[in-house]
Design a protein around this motif. Structure first.
Motif, PDB file in Angstrom:
ATOM      1  N   ASP A  25       0.705  -1.286   0.003  1.00  0.00           N
ATOM      2  CA  ASP A  25      -0.012   0.021  -0.078  1.00  0.00           C
ATOM      3  C   ASP A  25       0.779   1.267  -0.116  1.00  0.00           C
ATOM      4  O   ASP A  25       0.570   2.210   0.573  1.00  0.00           O
ATOM      5  CB  ASP A  25      -1.008  -0.004   1.143  1.00  0.00           C
ATOM      6  N   SER A  26       1.931   1.323  -0.700  1.00  0.00           N
ATOM      7  CA  SER A  26       2.700   2.440  -0.707  1.00  0.00           C
ATOM      8  C   SER A  26       2.965   2.973  -2.108  1.00  0.00           C
ATOM      9  O   SER A  26       2.571   2.208  -3.196  1.00  0.00           O
ATOM     10  CB  SER A  26       4.336   2.019  -0.406  1.00  0.00           C
ATOM     11  N   TYR A  93      -1.907   5.592   9.591  1.00  0.00           N
ATOM     12  CA  TYR A  93      -2.761   4.323   9.452  1.00  0.00           C
ATOM     13  C   TYR A  93      -4.165   4.783   8.953  1.00  0.00           C
ATOM     14  O   TYR A  93      -4.567   3.937   8.178  1.00  0.00           O
ATOM     15  CB  TYR A  93      -2.542   3.700  10.478  1.00  0.00           C
ATOM     16  N   ASN A  96      -3.923   5.532   4.999  1.00  0.00           N
ATOM     17  CA  ASN A  96      -3.758   4.246   4.302  1.00  0.00           C
ATOM     18  C   ASN A  96      -5.053   3.632   4.250  1.00  0.00           C
ATOM     19  O   ASN A  96      -5.453   2.740   3.359  1.00  0.00           O
ATOM     20  CB  ASN A  96      -2.588   3.689   4.841  1.00  0.00           C
ATOM     21  N   ASN A 101      -2.149   6.254  -0.043  1.00  0.00           N
ATOM     22  CA  ASN A 101      -1.001   5.389   0.243  1.00  0.00           C
ATOM     23  C   ASN A 101       0.273   6.317   0.403  1.00  0.00           C
ATOM     24  O   ASN A 101       0.497   7.457   0.004  1.00  0.00           O
ATOM     25  CB  ASN A 101      -0.463   4.641  -0.980  1.00  0.00           C
ATOM     26  N   ASN A 105       4.921   0.325   3.000  1.00  0.00           N
ATOM     27  CA  ASN A 105       3.909  -0.728   3.168  1.00  0.00           C
ATOM     28  C   ASN A 105       3.581  -0.769   4.817  1.00  0.00           C
ATOM     29  O   ASN A 105       4.575   0.043   5.565  1.00  0.00           O
ATOM     30  CB  ASN A 105       4.125  -1.974   2.473  1.00  0.00           C
ATOM     31  N   GLU A 162       6.253   9.841   5.378  1.00  0.00           N
ATOM     32  CA  GLU A 162       5.451   8.972   4.800  1.00  0.00           C
ATOM     33  C   GLU A 162       4.570   9.527   3.633  1.00  0.00           C
ATOM     34  O   GLU A 162       4.454   9.028   2.560  1.00  0.00           O
ATOM     35  CB  GLU A 162       4.461   8.283   5.676  1.00  0.00           C
ATOM     36  N   TYR A 163       4.291  10.937   3.777  1.00  0.00           N
ATOM     37  CA  TYR A 163       3.336  11.466   2.621  1.00  0.00           C
ATOM     38  C   TYR A 163       3.724  12.909   2.043  1.00  0.00           C
ATOM     39  O   TYR A 163       3.137  13.481   1.527  1.00  0.00           O
ATOM     40  CB  TYR A 163       2.161  11.948   3.545  1.00  0.00           C
TER      41      TYR A 163
END
Length: 249
Positions: A25-26, A93, A96, A101, A105, A162-163
């Motif tokens: 899910d990345s 989380y 996601n 994404n 992952n 992450e984003y």
């Protein structure tokens, strides 16, 4: 005296904890974060400000004046910081789960978060148990550094990493929440400004170290672990509340 030190920080108003299995899910991007010396500047300045404040009469005076202003003009406490400290990293989380994404992952981001939490929590607890800084409200002598703020900034940097390739605004929002958490620690008369600054620096640096060391951890310590299950659960022991993370490989 007006404080001349500004902590530049950043919030996401979503809080979701859930268990899930490893999945792809990345977003398409490099899953490595290389060490860059300039990344140490902000957390080092924040930690340095907090440490200097332990002995500096000028910074102690700033702390006292802010505390007196709070006590003079604010009667009611607003303990949203007990929840907001977890919001940035929980938002990774949640996003996601909503199909937005991030860089890694589930398995990799959870390993990174766990590493960051261990570094941050260990550092904060050692400093709290070896220090003698009395809280503004006089309730205990473990004021330095702010654990709530450290947790919030750890999560904000996690959200940013992450984003940032998806949208920089997710990370900015996380830092807004972290900033608010730190300010509410002062507002609620639980911490000095120097405690909050040091906590912010420790939180940011802990996450950066977790990303820098992740390739080594994944390659050498978890090379045979292909699956991961985890659950995030709230806890309350009568005095403190928080989140517990249960991870199985």
């Amino acid at each position: 005296m007006k404080p001349t030190f500004f902590i530049v920080i950043f919030l996401l108003i979503s809080y979701t904890s859930r268990s899930q299995n490893t999945q792809n899910d990345s977003v398409p991007s490099s899953n490595t974060t290389t060490f860059k010396p300039k990344a140490l500047i902000i957390p080092t300045l924040l930690i340095g400000y907090g440490v200097v404040g332990l002995e500096s009469h000028t910074l102690k005076l700033v702390n006292s004046e802010i505390s007196e202003e709070v006590k003079e003009h604010i009667d009611d406490k607003f303990t949203i910081d007990d929840i907001s400290q977890y919001t940035p990293f929980a938002s990774v989380y949640a996003l996601n789960a909503l199909g937005i994404n991030g860089k890694h992952n589930f398995k990799d981001r959870t390993i990174i978060l766990g590493t960051a939490y261990l570094i941050m929590g260990g550092t904060v607890n050692v400093l709290k148990h070896t220090g003698t800084v009395v809280r503004p409200d006089g309730s205990s002598n473990n004021s330095f550094p702010s654990g709530h703020t450290a947790t919030a900034f750890m999560g904000a940097e996690f959200l940013m990493q992450e984003y940032k390739d998806t949208s920089i605004w997710y990370g900015i929002t996380g830092y807004v929440i972290a900033t608010g958490t730190g300010l509410f620690r002062v507002y609620n008369d639980r911490h000095w400004l120097t405690d909050v600054a040091a906590g912010a620096g420790i939180g940011i640096l802990s996450t950066k170290i977790a990303y820098w060391t992740h390739p080594f951890i994944k390659k050498h310590l978890l090379k045979d672990k292909e699956t991961l299950n985890a659950m995030v659960m709230p806890f309350y022991n009568g005095h403190e509340s928080g989140l517990g993370v249960i991870v199985s490989f």
